[in-house]
Every structure is written in C-alpha cells, then in structure tokens.
Design an enzyme around this catalytic site. Structure first.
Site, PDB file in Angstrom:
ATOM      1  N   THR A 321     -40.645  50.294  -5.344  1.00 56.76           N
ATOM      2  CA  THR A 321     -40.589  49.269  -4.562  1.00 56.76           C
ATOM      3  C   THR A 321     -40.785  48.027  -5.738  1.00 56.76           C
ATOM      4  OG1 THR A 321     -42.896  49.417  -4.281  1.00 56.76           O
ATOM      5  CG2 THR A 321     -41.874  49.812  -2.464  1.00 56.76           C
ATOM      6  N   ASP A 322     -40.587  46.891  -5.012  1.00 53.35           N
ATOM      7  CA  ASP A 322     -40.525  45.614  -6.188  1.00 53.35           C
ATOM      8  C   ASP A 322     -41.832  45.016  -6.358  1.00 53.35           C
ATOM      9  OD1 ASP A 322     -37.598  45.847  -5.753  1.00 53.35           O
ATOM     10  OD2 ASP A 322     -37.739  45.067  -4.031  1.00 53.35           O
ATOM     11  N   SER A 347     -45.412  40.983  -7.688  1.00 57.03           N
ATOM     12  CA  SER A 347     -44.066  40.886  -6.996  1.00 57.03           C
ATOM     13  C   SER A 347     -43.482  40.600  -8.010  1.00 57.03           C
ATOM     14  CB  SER A 347     -44.173  39.570  -5.961  1.00 57.03           C
ATOM     15  OG  SER A 347     -42.663  39.240  -5.759  1.00 57.03           O
ATOM     16  N   ARG A 348     -42.439  41.593  -8.276  1.00 57.67           N
ATOM     17  CA  ARG A 348     -41.397  41.654  -9.418  1.00 57.67           C
ATOM     18  C   ARG A 348     -40.404  40.752  -9.297  1.00 57.67           C
ATOM     19  NH1 ARG A 348     -42.510  47.561  -8.805  1.00 57.67           N
ATOM     20  NH2 ARG A 348     -44.463  47.712  -9.991  1.00 57.67           N
ATOM     21  N   ILE A 349     -40.337  39.986  -8.122  1.00 55.17           N
ATOM     22  CA  ILE A 349     -39.030  39.164  -7.871  1.00 55.17           C
ATOM     23  C   ILE A 349     -39.666  37.768  -8.480  1.00 55.17           C
ATOM     24  CG2 ILE A 349     -37.977  37.667  -6.019  1.00 55.17           C
ATOM     25  CD1 ILE A 349     -37.306  40.736  -6.251  1.00 55.17           C
TER      26      ILE A 349
END
Ligand code: ATP
Ligand code: MG
Length: 487
Positions: A321-322, A347-349
């Site tokens: 997941t991101d 949150s990798r975004i």
C-alpha cells in the site's frame, strides 16, 4: 439468474463435497476462474483442476448442491453485473440484493478478476481525497487513487475512520463502496445504519459477506467490490472503496486452501496469499485522461494482534500500500479519538496533493505533535512542571485538542482551515480546554453569521489577507468573550 438464459456449453457432475468445496467431473475444457451454475441460487467458481476433476468453490445457496448435482458451464470467466442501480443498495458477493429491495437491473457485466491497469494507463496521483478527519487531512494527506492501509488492534476505531471518510464524500461526486468481509452481522448493521442516518447511502454501495456466509463468498467479496468500482472508474468517476477487513479475507482464503489440500506455508496460509492481496491492491489508481480520468482509492483495513505490525498479513499489506494509518490501543484507552499514532502513520504520496494553503498551514504540524507527545512523556517523571515548560507545552496541548475529533463528524475543509489558521496565528493560546471544545463546535457557525466572506475564502481554499486575519482575530475575541460570559 434464470437457467434458461444461460448458454450451456458443458455439463459436469458433482463427485464430492467438502464443506464449501466441490469436486466436479466431466468439465473437459474448464479454466481457472470459470463460472458454474448448479441451481438458480447456487453457483460456483473453478479454482483449480487436474486430469480427473475440477475444484469448485461453492457460492450462494451452498446447501442446494449435493453429490450427483449437475454443474452447468458456459465456458466463461466469472463476471459481475454492475451499474448505477447498485448505488444505495446492499448486495452480497454475487451482487444480489440483501436489503429486501427489488432486483437490480445491471447496465453491464464486468469481469471479476480484471487485470490491473498498466503503468501507461495511469498518471501520477495529484488530486486530494479529503477524509474530513483533521489529523489525517493535515498531516497524512491522501490522494485520489491511493491505497492507504488502516492498521490497528481490535476496537481502536478503524471502521469509524473509514466510515467517516465515506460520510465526508457527500456532495463530492465520489462513488463509495463499503465491503464487509467476515465481520459480525451486528457491526455491518451499525455501519449501514450510520450511512443511512447521515444520508450517505445514496452514493454508497455496501457489498456484504459477513462471517456467517460461506468462505467462498467472503473470498470473492473484495473482488466484487473492485469490479463494481471499476465500472464507475471506467466511466471517468472517482471511486472510494473500504475493505473491512482483509485479515478475515485471508482467513477465508486459508480455510478454502486447506480444504483444497494445498500445501500450507507460513502461519498456515497458502503460498499465493501475497498474490491474492497484491492483485487486489493493484486495481486502485488514477487513470489517464484518455481513459476517462477516473480513479479508485482504497482503504483496506487490517487487524493486528497486540500492536504487532510484523505479522504475516499486516506486513504484506504494508508493503503493497502507499502508506498506513496506525491506530494505537494505548492512545485509544487514554481517551484520544481518533487514536491515530502520527509517529507511525505515513502517506507515501506526501503533501503534493494538498492545496497550497493547506500545505503551508500544516507544514511541521506532525513534527510538533510528535515532539509534544515526547515532551509530555518526559514531564510525567518530574514532580512539578515549570512555567517555562508549561508555556512550551501549550501549543501542543491546543493541537491535541484540535486533533481530537468525535466519530462520524467529519469537518468540512473550511472548518479545518479555520482551525489551522487560528492555531498558526496563536489565537487559541488563551482558550482553556472547555473553551476550545466550544470553539470547535460553535465557532464556525459564529463566523458564518458574522463574516460570510471569510467563510467564502476558506471554502475556496484561498490565502487569508492580513485584513482577513485581523478580522478572524477580532471574531475570535468576540467569541471568546461570549463563551467566557456563558461558562
Ligand atoms: P473492530 O476491531 O471491532 O473492527 P474497530 O477498530 O473497527 O473495531 P470501531 O468499531 O470503529 O473500531 O470503534 C470502536 C469503538 O470506538 C466504537 O464504539 C466507536 O463508537 C468508538 N470510536 C471510534 N472512534 C471514535 C471517535 N473518533 N470518537 C468517539 N468514539 C469513537
Ligand atoms: Mg471495525
């Protein structure tokens, strides 16, 4: 589905039944993922075969299938009906209504296991997905098309976070799907009632496979939800899907695999359990404008045991997941709601999906919050807190109180920005705990009455000019005096 409408290509016979798994002979041309019909209410899916027989997982009214029953095959892969008629409905893993309502007329049939879109079909995630939870939207921003795992022990508020995110999509033209897998009927009912009560069911589809239905349906439910979602995504719409929860999904698949006599691996899960979830997670994303520009955002939920994130299923899901929202039992038990541990959540975004004003206001917020909690731990060991220390703890205290949010009450973006402005301009320092509670509940309405143009700027996420800021400070002063007078 009436059997006379089916184009039968092959007929097999059930030779053996083991709980929800049947061995069917006579299907010479069968393929994996093929759909079979036994009776109008009992279906099956081929999950493996050898020279003698096909392994079929039974779905629907499983008790109707006996040894000797006929299995009718269309030589077609499993497909699901989908369409606008599903909005506001509660369906099972076979997309049949469970809410006692009329039969749903599908707009199209979509494949259950569609290959995920390739790299060239996607564009980078750039649009924000607002959950309405201040601590998430400001410090762990989520983009449309992202997969964000909600991870935590039992009873830590995981479902509440996901349901709040659905409630917050009201009027935002996002199709929401809540997929219940292996949970108790009572918890499904609670979610459905919340959605209904808050007027969120109109834009939501509930796909339900509670713990009491056969393991095959629990296994299929998330794929059904994804297939229903893809239908809307292909039409260029934004879709949000909650999988509650994938631990139970893995259990259902483990049960199926053990009955199929597949070799068990780590924690008795079959070897392809990683593939099972990654294949599902890959279906999320933001499509290119040529493909309609739709998106699918996933919130999978996974249970941990005593906060152990290194368990097999949780660590698999973290890797695919991101980002994750980590719910902490200690925080929950000490009264923090939502009990998100911001030091372990990510949150990798990143903040590139946030609007410039939100990005500026929330910069460093997470660090300040984590530092405050570290400092708080240290002050527990000292007998007296000095005035200087208390002064330094004050912004953290205010921040914690702002981040504390009741369940099922997402904040609109104007409210969030108003809170962050007040925090950043240090307008709340003089507020005591009781005053901040009143501020959170009443100030936005106060502002709406006294300064609609300020609300307008906040709603459009514009920067406040110095005049606006002075006006906000003035309104806060007036509100403060009124609150102090009332209390
Ligand atoms: P389970 O492991 O059973 O699925 P869960 O982690 O999904 O539990 P929830 O069912 O969402 O947890 O919440 C557990 C309880 O905590 C519920 O009674 C819910 O009302 C309460 N709760 C969760 N979040 C909040 C909140 N922000 N404010 C107030 N109460 C909350
Ligand atoms: Mg839950």
């Amino acid at each position: 589905m009436a059997l006379d409408r089916i184009q039968i290509r092959e007929v097999g016979e059930v030779r053996e039944i083991r709980k929800d798994i049947a061995k069917v002979t006579g299907l010479g041309r069968c393929m994996n993922g093929e759909m079979l019909d036994f009776t109008p209410h009992a279906r099956g899916m081929v999950v493996g075969f050898d020279e003698q027989a096909a392994d079929v997982v039974l779905l629907g009214r499983v008790e109707d299938v006996r040894v000797g029953s006929r299995a009718l095959s269309r030589l077609e892969p499993f497909s699901m009906p989908a369409g606008d008629g599903y909005l506001g409905r509660i369906v099972n893993a076979l997309a049949l209504p469970l809410d006692g309502g009329p039969e749903i007329g599908p707009d199209a049939f979509v494949p259950l296991f569609r290959e995920a879109p390739g790299v060239l079909d996607r564009v980078p995630i750039s649009r924000v997905f607002e959950t309405g939870i201040l601590s998430i939207d400001s410090t762990i921003p989520i983009g449309r098309g992202q997969r964000e795992l909600i991870i935590g022990d039992r009873m830590t508020g995981k479902t509440t976070i996901a349901v709040d995110a659905i409630l917050n999509q009201r009027g935002k033209d996002v199709v929401c799907i809540y997929c219940c897998i292996g949970r108790a009927y009572s918890s499904l009912r609670r979610v459905v009632e919340t959605l209904k009560f808050r007027g969120a069911l109109d834009y939501t589809i509930v796909v339900a496979a509670t713990g009491s239905v056969c393991s095959g349906e629990q296994y299929l439910a998330p794929y059904t939800a994804a297939a229903l979602g893809e239908h809307f995504m292909d039409a260029g719409r934004d879709v949000f899907i909650v999988f509650d929860d994938l631990t139970k999904h893995a259990w259902a698949y483990r049960q199926m695999s053990l009955l199929l006599e597949r070799p068990p691996g780590r924690e008795c899960y079959p070897g392809d359990i990683f593939y099972l979830h990654s294949q599902l997670m890959e279906r999320a994303g933001q499509m290119t404008p040529e493909l309609g520009g739709g998106s699918m955002t996933f919130f999978p939920i996974v249970d941990t045991l005593q906060g152990d994130v290194t368990g097999f299923i949780p660590s698999n899901l973290i890797s695919m997941t991101d980002g994750q929202i980590y719910m902490d039992t200690t925080l929950f038990n000490s009264g923090f709601r939502p009990a998100i541990d911001l030091s372990l959540s990510v949150s990798r975004i990143g903040n590139k999906v946030q609007t410039p004003v939100m990005r500026r206001l929330s910069a460093m917020l997470r660090l300040e919050y984590v530092q405050y909690h570290e400092m708080l731990k240290k002050t527990r060991f000292t007998a007296a807190v000095s005035d200087d220390q208390r002064e330094r703890l004050r912004p953290g205290e205010v921040l914690t109180q702002l981040f504390t949010q009741d369940g099922n009450s997402p904040y609109p973006i104007a409210t969030q920005l108003c809170f962050l402005y007040a925090l950043r301009e240090r307008l709340l320092d003089k507020f005591g705990t009781a005053h901040i509670q009143r501020f959170k509940h009443e100030f936005i309405n106060f502002l709406r009455q006294h300064s609609p143009d300020l609300i307008g700027v906040l709603e459009h996420q514009g920067e406040l000019t110095p005049d606006h800021k002075a006006h906000l400070a003035e309104c806060l002063d007036r509100f403060y005096e009124q609150t102090v007078g009332d209390l």
